[in-house]
Design an enzyme around this catalytic site. Structure first.
Site, mmCIF file in Angstrom:
data_model
loop_
_atom_site.group_PDB
_atom_site.id
_atom_site.type_symbol
_atom_site.label_atom_id
_atom_site.label_comp_id
_atom_site.label_asym_id
_atom_site.label_seq_id
_atom_site.Cartn_x
_atom_site.Cartn_y
_atom_site.Cartn_z
ATOM 1 N N GLY A 1 16.878 -15.241 39.142
ATOM 2 C CA GLY A 1 17.811 -16.338 38.874
ATOM 3 C C GLY A 1 17.432 -17.088 37.610
ATOM 4 O O GLY A 1 18.303 -17.477 36.815
ATOM 5 N N THR A 2 16.142 -17.282 37.401
ATOM 6 C CA THR A 2 15.687 -18.020 36.216
ATOM 7 C C THR A 2 16.114 -17.293 34.945
ATOM 8 O O THR A 2 16.607 -17.914 33.996
ATOM 9 C CB THR A 2 14.146 -18.179 36.263
ATOM 10 O OG1 THR A 2 13.811 -18.846 37.480
ATOM 11 C CG2 THR A 2 13.632 -18.980 35.084
ATOM 12 N N ASN B 1 19.564 -26.784 45.583
ATOM 13 C CA ASN B 1 18.541 -26.102 46.375
ATOM 14 C C ASN B 1 17.783 -27.048 47.303
ATOM 15 O O ASN B 1 17.302 -26.649 48.351
ATOM 16 C CB ASN B 1 17.549 -25.369 45.455
ATOM 17 C CG ASN B 1 17.110 -26.207 44.286
ATOM 18 O OD1 ASN B 1 17.934 -26.625 43.470
ATOM 19 N ND2 ASN B 1 15.831 -26.473 44.185
ATOM 20 N N GLN C 1 21.881 -20.726 45.185
ATOM 21 C CA GLN C 1 21.830 -21.128 46.598
ATOM 22 C C GLN C 1 23.171 -20.959 47.305
ATOM 23 O O GLN C 1 23.239 -21.054 48.533
ATOM 24 C CB GLN C 1 21.368 -22.590 46.727
ATOM 25 C CG GLN C 1 19.934 -22.813 46.281
ATOM 26 C CD GLN C 1 18.898 -22.157 47.200
ATOM 27 O OE1 GLN C 1 19.197 -21.749 48.331
ATOM 28 N NE2 GLN C 1 17.675 -22.034 46.723
ATOM 29 N N SER D 1 20.678 -14.821 42.583
ATOM 30 C CA SER D 1 19.310 -14.280 42.693
ATOM 31 C C SER D 1 19.158 -13.524 44.010
ATOM 32 O O SER D 1 19.560 -14.026 45.064
ATOM 33 C CB SER D 1 18.314 -15.441 42.634
ATOM 34 O OG SER D 1 17.017 -14.981 42.933
ATOM 35 N N GLY D 2 18.538 -12.350 43.940
ATOM 36 C CA GLY D 2 18.415 -11.497 45.116
ATOM 37 C C GLY D 2 17.680 -12.121 46.285
ATOM 38 O O GLY D 2 18.124 -12.047 47.430
ATOM 39 N N HIS D 3 16.536 -12.774 45.997
ATOM 40 C CA HIS D 3 15.667 -13.153 47.120
ATOM 41 C C HIS D 3 16.178 -14.337 47.924
ATOM 42 O O HIS D 3 15.559 -14.710 48.919
ATOM 43 C CB HIS D 3 14.217 -13.353 46.655
ATOM 44 C CG HIS D 3 13.932 -14.574 45.842
ATOM 45 N ND1 HIS D 3 13.201 -15.623 46.339
ATOM 46 C CD2 HIS D 3 14.257 -14.898 44.575
ATOM 47 C CE1 HIS D 3 13.066 -16.547 45.384
ATOM 48 N NE2 HIS D 3 13.700 -16.125 44.307
ATOM 49 N N THR E 1 14.542 -1.281 31.014
ATOM 50 C CA THR E 1 14.871 -0.300 32.062
ATOM 51 C C THR E 1 15.121 -1.031 33.372
ATOM 52 O O THR E 1 14.374 -1.933 33.749
ATOM 53 C CB THR E 1 13.709 0.713 32.215
ATOM 54 O OG1 THR E 1 13.520 1.339 30.949
ATOM 55 C CG2 THR E 1 14.022 1.771 33.264
ATOM 56 N N CYS F 1 2.570 -31.010 46.734
ATOM 57 C CA CYS F 1 1.762 -30.132 45.882
ATOM 58 C C CYS F 1 2.020 -28.692 46.305
ATOM 59 O O CYS F 1 1.860 -27.767 45.541
ATOM 60 C CB CYS F 1 0.280 -30.471 45.960
ATOM 61 S SG CYS F 1 -0.247 -31.063 47.531
HETATM 62 N N1 PLP Z 1 18.361 -21.833 40.751
HETATM 63 C C1 PLP Z 1 18.259 -22.337 41.985
HETATM 64 C C2 PLP Z 1 19.282 -23.310 42.469
HETATM 65 C C3 PLP Z 1 17.196 -21.953 42.805
HETATM 66 O O1 PLP Z 1 17.096 -22.469 44.046
HETATM 67 C C4 PLP Z 1 16.247 -21.032 42.297
HETATM 68 C C5 PLP Z 1 15.075 -20.660 43.120
HETATM 69 O O2 PLP Z 1 14.599 -21.427 43.930
HETATM 70 C C6 PLP Z 1 16.430 -20.528 41.008
HETATM 71 C C7 PLP Z 1 17.490 -20.956 40.260
HETATM 72 C C8 PLP Z 1 15.464 -19.538 40.426
HETATM 73 O O3 PLP Z 1 15.668 -18.275 40.982
HETATM 74 P P1 PLP Z 1 14.500 -17.167 40.894
HETATM 75 O O4 PLP Z 1 13.446 -17.587 41.863
HETATM 76 O O5 PLP Z 1 15.160 -15.890 41.262
HETATM 77 O O6 PLP Z 1 14.031 -17.190 39.488
#
Ligand code: PLP
Length: 401
Positions: free
Chosen positions: A71-72, A150, A178, A198-200, A236, A324
């Site tokens: 996602g980032t 999130n 999210q 984002s997959g996870h 790749t 933390c």
């Molecule tokens: N954007 C949101 C709203 C998220 O909650 C997250 C992860 O917590 C991300 C972006 C980042 O995704 P990734 O962990 O796949 O980089």
């Protein structure tokens, strides 16, 4: 030890069907999808099927979806890709409650020659759309506003936002990490120009994501390299994970009603009973415009980290807005932007469920969380129980060191 997992906004379990679908792509179909031979070509075909599955979940055309590493990366690619393609535009509009993938990127851009407007939110975590309209100028290259938060689960009225962005002649990117898989999204009838997922967060593996780029949008690649993804993202492909993401999207589509109704029922029970049973508990975020799986609660005069540690002793996994454990000692920028009192920000806990959560999980948390809060209130250096037989007796609040 038995774990009760209530931290699905941090990451989710990979669905067993997803794992099963991925496995042959490590040992059997391991060809490079860019290769000329049939062995690689069959993998390329499977990537196209995965692209189709992702596109179907979000109502997009498969040609509008590129795969990324997370996602980032998708957030960075969207914003930087638009800025690069429109070098004469130097202004970005975003919100004060974005995930760090957008929030910190915009801070970086502000220090490097761009002009960034950060929109504030009200106490429910909602934006003022008049402020949004006023903020968009002729040189606004992109408006990046998240779909759902999130930390609180608050859902922004993204189509209304998109209408304003369109009227003002700019582009809308939304971080929907999210939201995808939890609520319906249909990009075929939408004002969104770019969307991150984002997959996870939807039962696919970590380290894979996707970016929707609407057909016709001029976009410069963020990762420059080979010709993969039709020249929009070099590198790749992470084949097994992409195949897994496709399967996870297919499953998410199938389970969408369950996510919305079944998970929401569990979340509502959890939230209502904790609010009732724990002292000085409050809900952070809009009561209605919210993801069905998320609740963010504050317990005044108690430290979030302490709550998490005691929950952890019981095997309950949650996260805190000032922890933390979340990798930072800073209190949550989201809760601060919402004007949540200092004493409540530090005592905040996020519980996030999934379709794998059960009534037993919820009952277990309801059984253990309120006594933990009561116990911590008794030993809190920041304050004591404010009520004895209905009478306010004492409230001591000292600054956090
Ligand atoms: N954007 C949101 C709203 C998220 O909650 C997250 C992860 O917590 C991300 C972006 C980042 O995704 P990734 O962990 O796949 O980089």
């Amino acid at each position: 030890m038995k774990f009760v997992y209530a931290d699905n906004n941090a990451t989710t379990m990979v669905a067993p069907e997803v794992v099963e679908t991925m496995l042959p792509y490590f040992t059997e179909y391991y060809g490079n999808p860019s290769s000329m031979h049939t062995f690689g070509g069959q993998v390329a075909k499977k990537i196209d099927s995965a692209r189709q599955q992702v596109a179907e979940l979000i109502g997009a055309d498969p040609g509008e979806v590129i795969f990324t590493s997370c996602g980032t990366e998708s957030d960075n690619a969207a914003i930087l890709g638009i800025l690069k393609a429109n070098p004469h535009k130097r202004h970005i509009v975003t919100s004060r409650v974005e995930h760090s993938a957008v929030y910190n990127l915009c801070k970086y851009l502000a220090q490097n020659g761009y002009h960034v407007t950060e929109l504030g939110v009200d106490t429910h975590g909602m934006l003022n759309l008049n402020e949004l309209a006023d903020a968009i100028k002729e040189d606004t290259a992109v408006v990046s506003i998240m779909y759902a938060n999130n930390e609180t689960g608050v859902i922004f009225p993204i189509e209304e936002i998109g209408n304003i962005v369109k009227q003002k002649g700019s582009l809308l990117h939304t971080d929907a990490v999210q939201a995808v898989g939890k609520i319906p999204i249909n990009l075929s009838k939408s004002t969104i120009d770019l969307l991150t997922l984002s997959g996870h967060k939807l039962h696919a593996p970590k380290g894979v994501g996707a970016l929707f780029i609407r057909k016709g949008i001029t976009f410069a690649p963020f990762i420059i390299g080979g010709h993969q993804e039709k020249n929009r993202r070099g590198g790749t492909e992470n084949v097994p994970s992409i195949i897994g993401l496709g399967k996870a999207c297919e499953l998410a589509k199938k389970h969408l009603v369950e996510e919305q109704n079944g998970v929401k029922l569990l979340r509502d029970k959890l939230e209502n009973e904790i609010l009732e049973k724990a002292p000085d508990a409050r809900l952070n975020g809009h009561k209605i415009h919210r993801l069905p799986n998320t609740t963010n609660l504050s317990f005044e005069f108690v430290e979030g980290e302490a709550i998490l540690l005691l929950l952890n002793e019981k095997g309950i996994c949650a996260s805190s807005g000032s922890a933390c454990t979340s990798g930072s000692l800073e209190p949550s920028h989201v809760l601060r932007a919402m004007g949540v009192p200092f004493t409540a920000v530090h005592g905040s806990v996020r519980l996030s469920l999934s379709r794998y959560s059960t009534m037993e999980d919820v009952d277990f948390i309801i059984e253990h969380l309120p006594p933990i809060i009561r116990r911590l209130r008794e030993i809190s250096p920041y304050g004591r129980d404010t009520k004895v037989k209905g009478q306010v007796v004492t409230t001591q609040v000292s600054a956090r060191p």
